[in-house]
Design an enzyme around this catalytic site. Structure first.
Site, PDB file in Angstrom:
ATOM      1  N   HIS A 158      -4.285   6.248   8.341  1.00 47.16           N
ATOM      2  CA  HIS A 158      -4.869   4.828   7.387  1.00 47.16           C
ATOM      3  C   HIS A 158      -4.510   4.047   8.085  1.00 47.16           C
ATOM      4  O   HIS A 158      -5.180   2.846   7.042  1.00 47.16           O
ATOM      5  CB  HIS A 158      -3.434   4.868   6.117  1.00 47.16           C
ATOM      6  CG  HIS A 158      -3.053   6.200   5.545  1.00 47.16           C
ATOM      7  ND1 HIS A 158      -4.008   6.509   4.926  1.00 47.16           N
ATOM      8  CD2 HIS A 158      -2.000   6.444   4.506  1.00 47.16           C
ATOM      9  CE1 HIS A 158      -3.993   7.981   3.513  1.00 47.16           C
ATOM     10  NE2 HIS A 158      -2.119   7.670   3.653  1.00 47.16           N
ATOM     11  N   ASP A 193      -3.723  15.906   5.767  1.00 44.12           N
ATOM     12  CA  ASP A 193      -2.690  15.247   4.658  1.00 44.12           C
ATOM     13  C   ASP A 193      -2.845  15.173   2.832  1.00 44.12           C
ATOM     14  O   ASP A 193      -4.190  15.540   2.764  1.00 44.12           O
ATOM     15  CB  ASP A 193      -2.274  13.991   4.918  1.00 44.12           C
ATOM     16  CG  ASP A 193      -1.354  13.010   4.836  1.00 44.12           C
ATOM     17  OD1 ASP A 193      -0.736  12.795   5.768  1.00 44.12           O
ATOM     18  OD2 ASP A 193      -1.254  12.592   3.093  1.00 44.12           O
ATOM     19  N   HIS A 195      -3.022  12.801   1.602  1.00 47.15           N
ATOM     20  CA  HIS A 195      -3.542  11.396   1.500  1.00 47.15           C
ATOM     21  C   HIS A 195      -5.774  11.665   2.245  1.00 47.15           C
ATOM     22  O   HIS A 195      -4.878  12.124   3.130  1.00 47.15           O
ATOM     23  CB  HIS A 195      -2.626  10.320   1.403  1.00 47.15           C
ATOM     24  CG  HIS A 195      -1.565  10.006   0.614  1.00 47.15           C
ATOM     25  ND1 HIS A 195      -0.486  10.710   1.283  1.00 47.15           N
ATOM     26  CD2 HIS A 195      -1.739   9.604  -0.942  1.00 47.15           C
ATOM     27  CE1 HIS A 195       0.555  10.597   0.022  1.00 47.15           C
ATOM     28  NE2 HIS A 195      -0.136   9.650  -0.796  1.00 47.15           N
ATOM     29  N   ASP A 282       2.432  16.479   3.245  1.00 49.34           N
ATOM     30  CA  ASP A 282       3.011  16.139   1.517  1.00 49.34           C
ATOM     31  C   ASP A 282       2.390  16.506   0.719  1.00 49.34           C
ATOM     32  O   ASP A 282       2.266  16.582  -0.417  1.00 49.34           O
ATOM     33  CB  ASP A 282       3.273  14.752   1.882  1.00 49.34           C
ATOM     34  CG  ASP A 282       1.462  14.244   1.763  1.00 49.34           C
ATOM     35  OD1 ASP A 282       0.648  14.681   2.693  1.00 49.34           O
ATOM     36  OD2 ASP A 282       1.433  12.988   2.975  1.00 49.34           O
TER      37      ASP A 282
HETATM   38 ZN   LIG Z   1       0.149  11.445   3.069  1.00 47.54          ZN
END
Ligand SMILES: [Zn+2]
Length: 343
Positions: A158, A193, A195, A282
């Site tokens: 991120h 991931d 995200h 995750d």
């Molecule tokens: Zn994540």
């Protein structure tokens, strides 16, 4: 095969995490590293501590302003009367093309996307060593090792060129990809991931030499919200070199595999010399992030399929939070990957 990790990376211990207006305990805790290291060993990997790679690898993907900020802000923050012992932004600029702010408070708002990336004593040392782990694994692969696993914690995907966010500070996967560019004309990054890898996308959005592919929970109602949509395809010379595969919340193993096959087709068409996998765990069904419903077996299958891409590969740890199966998910991924990987 090697797992690259320095125990110094555990010095980053963020206590807080501002979410939905509530101050919660930060889930990106040092214990993650203990569990992941044990799991990598369980899969047969040998632990090595990375060398200090200095500032060159991170300066290749981050701005000097930002690196100076990360390395000095905590000390400066402590001089704020009545301030907390963690750097947490409370004000953000509505545009980022004006004058660069001088105050510590303003710089925190400028360089931090959200309240999920606090900095405390020990944070910078850990952040830097996490990037060193990725750099070291990338050097191994650049110099002929078939694959290596960087236990990069804190995670990185991120983080933009000049902005932290979502538990991430330096973009470890981006550092690894850029280092591999020293040998290969084209490098692909596959982010699994749960995200979207918004920071990684941002680093390479206008470049045709590094293909970024991300499979993640649809950001329409999931972090990072503002990025990760299917219509983000790159810009300028990089148009067509960013590929987002947003999937519905609750996606399970069966629904995931076709997306991974689509990612594989795009990567094969790009014909990269090497691959970086932004390895978030995750997407697991019981991960506290609650995005997807991938099983432990599913991680084995995902690893197996990525191994069959047949590319020199740097695996870089991203998310994956404390839950009973965190270690087993990594072990199974590595076993699946290792069993199928050939060059
Ligand atoms: Zn994540």
């Amino acid at each position: 095969m090697k797992v690259v990790f320095d125990p110094e990376q555990k010095r980053h211990y963020p206590r807080h995490f501002l979410v939905n207006g509530v101050v919660e305990s930060n889930p990106e805790v040092p214990e993650r590293a203990d569990r992941l290291l044990a799991a990598a060993r369980q899969a047969g990997l040998e632990h090595v501590v990375p060398a200090d790679h200095g500032l060159v690898p991170i300066s290749a993907v981050h701005t000097p302003e930002y690196i100076a900020f990360l390395s000095t802000i905590h000390e400066r923050w402590l001089r704020i009367e009545g301030g907390s012992d963690e750097v947490v932004p409370g004000i953000h600029p509505d545009r980022r093309d004006g004058a660069y702010p001088l105050s510590a408070v303003a710089q925190a708002g400028y360089h931090m996307a959200d309240g999920a990336c606090p900095l405390a004593a020990g944070s910078w040392a850990a952040i830097k060593r996490s990037a060193d782990a990725a750099a070291e694994a990338a050097l191994m692969v650049r110099d002929g090792t078939a694959w290596a696993y960087a236990l990069s914690r804190p995670p990185g995907h991120h983080a933009f060129a000049d902005m932290a966010g979502g538990f991430c500070y330096l973009n470890n996967s981006g550092v690894a990809a850029q280092m591999l560019r020293g040998k290969h004309a084209r490098v692909a990054i596959l982010d699994v991931d749960v995200h979207h890898g918004n920071g990684t996308q941002g680093l390479f959005y206008k470049r045709p030499d590094i293909l970024t592919v991300s499979i993640h929970a649809d950001p329409v109602r999931f972090y990072p919200f503002f990025w990760g949509h299917a219509d983000e395809r790159g810009a300028g010379a990089g148009l067509g070199y960013n590929y987002n595969l947003p999937l519905p919340r609750g996606t399970d193993d069966e629904a995931y595999m076709p997306a991974l096959a689509a990612a594989r087709r795009r990567i094969e068409a790009f014909a990269p010399g090497a691959l970086v996998v932004a390895l978030g765990l995750d997407a697991y069904k019981d991960d506290p992030q609650g995005g997807f419903a991938i099983t432990t077996d599913g991680f084995g299958r995902i690893g197996e399929m990525i191994g069959r891409f047949g590319l020199p590969t740097v695996l870089v740890q991203e998310g994956g939070y404390l839950c009973d199966a965190l270690g087993a998910n990594l072990t199974r991924f590595l076993q699946g990957f290792g069993a199928s990987h050939t060059l």
